[in-house]
Design a protein around this motif. Structure first.
Motif, PDB file in Angstrom:
ATOM      1  N   LEU A  47     -39.374  82.099  56.423  1.00  0.00           N
ATOM      2  CA  LEU A  47     -38.364  82.833  57.192  1.00  0.00           C
ATOM      3  C   LEU A  47     -37.696  81.935  58.225  1.00  0.00           C
ATOM      4  N   ASP A  48     -36.448  82.281  58.567  1.00  0.00           N
ATOM      5  CA  ASP A  48     -35.736  81.566  59.618  1.00  0.00           C
ATOM      6  C   ASP A  48     -36.054  82.192  60.978  1.00  0.00           C
ATOM      7  N   GLN A  49     -35.339  81.769  62.021  1.00  0.00           N
ATOM      8  CA  GLN A  49     -35.630  82.252  63.365  1.00  0.00           C
ATOM      9  C   GLN A  49     -35.301  83.729  63.529  1.00  0.00           C
ATOM     10  N   GLN A  50     -34.458  84.276  62.660  1.00  0.00           N
ATOM     11  CA  GLN A  50     -34.139  85.702  62.682  1.00  0.00           C
ATOM     12  C   GLN A  50     -35.047  86.489  61.731  1.00  0.00           C
ATOM     13  N   MET A  51     -36.102  85.814  61.251  1.00  0.00           N
ATOM     14  CA  MET A  51     -37.069  86.405  60.333  1.00  0.00           C
ATOM     15  C   MET A  51     -36.405  86.901  59.054  1.00  0.00           C
ATOM     16  N   GLN A  52     -35.425  86.117  58.574  1.00  0.00           N
ATOM     17  CA  GLN A  52     -34.785  86.377  57.298  1.00  0.00           C
ATOM     18  C   GLN A  52     -35.262  85.347  56.279  1.00  0.00           C
ATOM     19  N   LEU A  53     -35.384  85.764  55.023  1.00  0.00           N
ATOM     20  CA  LEU A  53     -35.811  84.853  53.976  1.00  0.00           C
ATOM     21  C   LEU A  53     -34.806  83.714  53.795  1.00  0.00           C
ATOM     22  N   GLY A  57     -35.437  75.126  49.136  1.00  0.00           N
ATOM     23  CA  GLY A  57     -35.023  73.852  49.707  1.00  0.00           C
ATOM     24  C   GLY A  57     -34.726  73.879  51.179  1.00  0.00           C
ATOM     25  N   VAL A  58     -34.643  75.074  51.765  1.00  0.00           N
ATOM     26  CA  VAL A  58     -34.351  75.216  53.198  1.00  0.00           C
ATOM     27  C   VAL A  58     -35.657  75.448  53.945  1.00  0.00           C
ATOM     28  N   SER A  59     -35.843  74.751  55.049  1.00  0.00           N
ATOM     29  CA  SER A  59     -37.087  74.862  55.796  1.00  0.00           C
ATOM     30  C   SER A  59     -37.117  76.131  56.637  1.00  0.00           C
ATOM     31  N   GLY A  60     -38.318  76.602  56.880  1.00  0.00           N
ATOM     32  CA  GLY A  60     -38.517  77.784  57.712  1.00  0.00           C
ATOM     33  C   GLY A  60     -39.990  77.938  58.041  1.00  0.00           C
ATOM     34  N   VAL A  85     -47.560  90.334  62.852  1.00  0.00           N
ATOM     35  CA  VAL A  85     -46.359  91.164  63.000  1.00  0.00           C
ATOM     36  C   VAL A  85     -46.177  92.053  61.775  1.00  0.00           C
ATOM     37  N   PRO A  86     -45.417  93.142  61.904  1.00  0.00           N
ATOM     38  CA  PRO A  86     -45.187  94.030  60.750  1.00  0.00           C
ATOM     39  C   PRO A  86     -44.514  93.294  59.591  1.00  0.00           C
ATOM     40  N   ASN A  87     -44.892  93.664  58.382  1.00  0.00           N
ATOM     41  CA  ASN A  87     -44.330  93.059  57.175  1.00  0.00           C
ATOM     42  C   ASN A  87     -43.212  93.949  56.634  1.00  0.00           C
ATOM     43  N   PRO A  88     -41.945  93.570  56.831  1.00  0.00           N
ATOM     44  CA  PRO A  88     -40.826  94.419  56.396  1.00  0.00           C
ATOM     45  C   PRO A  88     -40.644  94.466  54.886  1.00  0.00           C
ATOM     46  N   TRP A  89     -41.311  93.578  54.144  1.00  0.00           N
ATOM     47  CA  TRP A  89     -41.135  93.543  52.693  1.00  0.00           C
ATOM     48  C   TRP A  89     -42.257  94.264  51.951  1.00  0.00           C
ATOM     49  N   SER A  90     -43.205  94.812  52.684  1.00  0.00           N
ATOM     50  CA  SER A  90     -44.334  95.489  52.051  1.00  0.00           C
ATOM     51  C   SER A  90     -44.037  96.970  51.837  1.00  0.00           C
ATOM     52  N   THR A  91     -44.556  97.489  50.740  1.00  0.00           N
ATOM     53  CA  THR A  91     -44.428  98.928  50.469  1.00  0.00           C
ATOM     54  C   THR A  91     -45.629  99.693  50.997  1.00  0.00           C
ATOM     55  N   VAL A  92     -46.599  98.968  51.580  1.00  0.00           N
ATOM     56  CA  VAL A  92     -47.795  99.594  52.143  1.00  0.00           C
ATOM     57  C   VAL A  92     -47.574  99.822  53.632  1.00  0.00           C
ATOM     58  N   ALA A  93     -47.691 101.056  54.059  1.00  0.00           N
ATOM     59  CA  ALA A  93     -47.453 101.386  55.469  1.00  0.00           C
ATOM     60  C   ALA A  93     -48.429 100.647  56.377  1.00  0.00           C
ATOM     61  N   GLY A  94     -47.889 100.050  57.433  1.00  0.00           N
ATOM     62  CA  GLY A  94     -48.724  99.381  58.422  1.00  0.00           C
ATOM     63  C   GLY A  94     -49.175  97.983  58.053  1.00  0.00           C
ATOM     64  N   GLU A  95     -48.756  97.466  56.916  1.00  0.00           N
ATOM     65  CA  GLU A  95     -49.193  96.105  56.541  1.00  0.00           C
ATOM     66  C   GLU A  95     -48.545  95.078  57.445  1.00  0.00           C
ATOM     67  N   ARG A  96     -49.310  94.051  57.770  1.00  0.00           N
ATOM     68  CA  ARG A  96     -48.841  93.013  58.681  1.00  0.00           C
ATOM     69  C   ARG A  96     -48.770  91.660  57.966  1.00  0.00           C
ATOM     70  N   MET A  97     -48.169  90.704  58.651  1.00  0.00           N
ATOM     71  CA  MET A  97     -48.179  89.315  58.179  1.00  0.00           C
ATOM     72  C   MET A  97     -48.432  88.401  59.370  1.00  0.00           C
ATOM     73  N   TYR A  98     -48.978  87.235  59.090  1.00  0.00           N
ATOM     74  CA  TYR A  98     -49.368  86.295  60.135  1.00  0.00           C
ATOM     75  C   TYR A  98     -48.363  85.152  60.226  1.00  0.00           C
TER      76      TYR A  98
END
Length: 321
Positions: A47-53, A57-60, A85-98
């Motif tokens: 992800l970039d600084q705006q937490m977008q994929l 080839g692009v660093s993040g 932080v919350p995982n916006p790409w997950s279909t499971v409610a409340g799933e997080r990512m590190y």
């Protein structure tokens, strides 16, 4: 007879218990291996600084989620909220990512390449720069086996300096390294100096000892040209100007402005000094097209001979005046 063993490059923080990605290292592999693909039940996001994929080839920053994720840090709720932080790409409610704090990129083969730590991010001339990304690009060069990039400060001026170890007996010259980096990186991320080392200094625990890196100077920067001193009054004036602006003790007429530490901001100052010294108005782009004293001298003399500008007495003078 020894068994046929396989070697894997494993990556993972303790917060994702404990390995997150893996890569089978091919026998005889010479390059630094990628950290590979996510393990089963693990997801990886760049992800970039705006937490977008970001695209291939692009660093993040690398974010991890899945079954291996820890609950958080014991008795440290603020840090847990910051890193998990919350995982916006997950279909499971409340799933997080590190948030790993590691700089990576996807390659064309679908593997993650580790570039460095985000805490190596620096700001030079108004640009935010990931030092690890420059190091990774240097390691892509077949003639480089190790590389470290740092910010060298001289007064108010900050410059990128690359320390490199040759893969063979001879290191590629500065022009070749600059050209290689220019294929993938913008101009403001190209180091001003390249210093050849026999080996990168390490701390007791095997990490790069940046404090032990030697200060860059004219004796350790890998040269690109044979030194040729000023031969005409115009060249003498230009050498004086370059020496002061670039803080270089020795400037040859065929030395490259950008190899000596020049950048776009200093290029603007250079054009202004030339206008004051010769009453010649040169376009800024000319310094990028002809980045040597010899090249600029020819352009200045052409302008003066054409009578488009008044001619100043060509005596040697101090740039401090």
């Amino acid at each position: 007879e020894l068994p046929d063993c396989s070697v894997y490059n494993l990556y993972g923080p303790s917060e994702d218990t404990t390995y997150s990605t893996a890569m089978l290292v091919e026998r005889g592999e010479q390059r630094t291996p990628p950290i590979g693909r996510p393990l089963a039940n693990t997801q990886a996001y760049v992800l970039d600084q705006q937490m977008q994929l970001v695209p291939v080839g692009v660093s993040g920053e690398l974010y991890l989620s899945g079954e291996g994720l820890a609950r958080g840090y014991l008795d440290r709720p603020e840090l847990t909220a910051e890193r998990f932080v919350p995982n916006p790409w997950s279909t499971v409610a409340g799933e997080r990512m590190y948030r790993t704090g590691d700089l990576v990129r996807w390659n064309a083969s679908g593997e993650l390449e580790y570039l460095g730590r985000l805490d190596q991010q620096v700001k030079v001339r108004g640009y935010r720069i990931e030092l690890g990304e420059i190091e990774a690009r240097l390691l892509d060069h077949a003639g480089v086996t190790a590389a470290v990039v740092v910010v060298h400060e001289a007064g108010d001026d900050k410059r990128l300096v690359a320390y490199v170890v040759a893969a063979g007996e001879q290191l590629p010259n500065t022009a070749a390294l600059r050209s290689h980096l220019s294929e993938k990186l913008p101009e403001y991320m190209i180091p001003s100096a390249f210093v050849k080392l026999d080996e990168i200094p390490l701390t007791a625990n095997g990490k790069v000892n940046r404090r032990a890196l030697p200060a860059p100077d004219a004796t350790v920067i890998h040269p690109t040209t044979v030194f040729v001193p000023a031969r005409t009054p115009v060249e003498e004036l230009l050498v004086d100007i370059w020496s002061e602006i670039l803080r270089a003790p020795q400037v040859g007429v065929y030395d490259n402005f950008f190899d000596l530490g020049g950048h776009s901001l200093l290029a603007t100052q250079m054009v202004s000094r030339i206008r004051d010294a010769f009453q010649v108005e040169l376009p800024l782009r000319l310094l990028f097209e002809q980045p040597t004293v010899a090249g600029l001298t020819q352009s200045i003399e052409n302008e003066l001979q054409a009578g488009r500008n008044s001619v100043l007495p060509l005596q040697r003078m101090s740039c401090e005046g």
